[in-house]
Write a protein that holds these residues in place. Sequence first.
Motif, PDB file in Angstrom:
ATOM      1  N   ALA A  72       3.923 -13.458   0.584  1.00 37.53           N
ATOM      2  CA  ALA A  72       3.479 -11.813   0.953  1.00 37.53           C
ATOM      3  C   ALA A  72       2.746 -11.224   1.088  1.00 37.53           C
ATOM      4  N   GLY A  73       2.523 -10.572   1.379  1.00 33.67           N
ATOM      5  CA  GLY A  73       1.240  -9.942   1.385  1.00 33.67           C
ATOM      6  C   GLY A  73       0.087  -9.349   0.089  1.00 33.67           C
ATOM      7  N   GLU A  74      -0.993  -9.369   0.471  1.00 39.73           N
ATOM      8  CA  GLU A  74      -1.649  -8.222  -0.526  1.00 39.73           C
ATOM      9  C   GLU A  74      -1.637  -7.318  -0.917  1.00 39.73           C
ATOM     10  N   LEU A  75      -1.268  -6.716  -2.250  1.00 40.95           N
ATOM     11  CA  LEU A  75      -0.884  -5.191  -2.635  1.00 40.95           C
ATOM     12  C   LEU A  75      -2.974  -4.663  -2.479  1.00 40.95           C
ATOM     13  N   ASN A  76      -1.914  -3.190  -1.707  1.00 42.72           N
ATOM     14  CA  ASN A  76      -2.875  -2.581  -1.254  1.00 42.72           C
ATOM     15  C   ASN A  76      -3.343  -2.093  -3.003  1.00 42.72           C
ATOM     16  N   VAL A  77      -4.291  -2.021  -3.280  1.00 45.37           N
ATOM     17  CA  VAL A  77      -5.272  -1.079  -4.647  1.00 45.37           C
ATOM     18  C   VAL A  77      -6.321   0.149  -3.689  1.00 45.37           C
ATOM     19  N   GLU A  78      -6.424  -0.739  -3.574  1.00 51.18           N
ATOM     20  CA  GLU A  78      -7.325   1.218  -2.555  1.00 51.18           C
ATOM     21  C   GLU A  78      -6.457   1.793  -2.216  1.00 51.18           C
ATOM     22  N   LYS A  79      -5.180   1.600  -2.205  1.00 56.47           N
ATOM     23  CA  LYS A  79      -3.700   3.248  -1.777  1.00 56.47           C
ATOM     24  C   LYS A  79      -3.243   3.640  -2.746  1.00 56.47           C
TER      25      LYS A  79
END
Length: 317
Positions: free
Chosen positions: A156-163
């Motif tokens: 799975a793709g990485e979680l976009n914490v900045e977003k």
Amino acid sequence: MEIQFLGTGAGSPGKFRNVTSTALRLLDERNSVWLFDVGEATQHQILRTTLKPRKIDKIFITHLHGDHIFGLPGLLSSRSFQGGDGPLTIYGPRGIRQYVETSLRVSETKLSYKIHYQELTTDGLVFEDSKFRVSARRLDHKILCFGYRVEEKDHAGELNVEKLRADQIPAGPVYGQMKSGETVTLPDGRTINGQDYLGPSQPGRIVALLGDTRQTPNAAKLAENADVLVHESTFAKGESKLARAYYHSTNIQAAELAKRTHVKMLLLNHISARYTGKMALELQSQARDVFHNTRVVKDFDEINVPFQKVAPEGTHS
């Protein structure tokens, strides 16, 4: 995911190369080790590594020639004395069960664990779980012989914490749910789709490990787009007639296969005792003229299987 070579020689043990055995180390992925072939004295080779026999839970045998299986009874026996009480599965051509059970019975060996057998006669899927898929295809050797293709499923793709922070979604257990792509309801009533915060998925890695073989269409099917291809190199450039006569391949044939099937890295093993020192390097040099990313491996070499880079959304690779 790492490949460690426990034996890279052909036919019989030599001073510098033991007979065939290859470990696929999946310690980060599933806390286990898979062996591909178990030539004579494989357990002695393991003693010179950090591998733990109790971590070995799958053994894949390509064919029943002695230089690929004579180390199997000893390894199975020693595993009992080294904390290996979990079940183990052996995959291999028809006859592998009889060979193992006869060896253990005649030597009155009692194991502390259960062995499951999956004897192969035709091409097909031999194992699948949530992380890996393993398929086998018949090769062209003197006796029934298989090659194996190990495919890791996409991550799975990485979680976009900045977003997430920009959208004022507070950290906490909800991040784990969103990492799994779930839709969650926040304390303020907002409904959030985790998929909207995931980066592109990371393609899984592919490793193809071939047994002894002449060139055959099934080898290409196993190797197609593999990150790593482990291929025998019993004969050298200019020896294709000899290779065919003895049901083997040359280094050049292996390199041509790697190039044709878009392999990322070619590792040559099953090296004849005729090729030592500079002669083994010449095998590598000849193959690199056809496929540059080629390496003739030695006993105890460790090769990391890297992830391929994924281009961020909105860009082109």
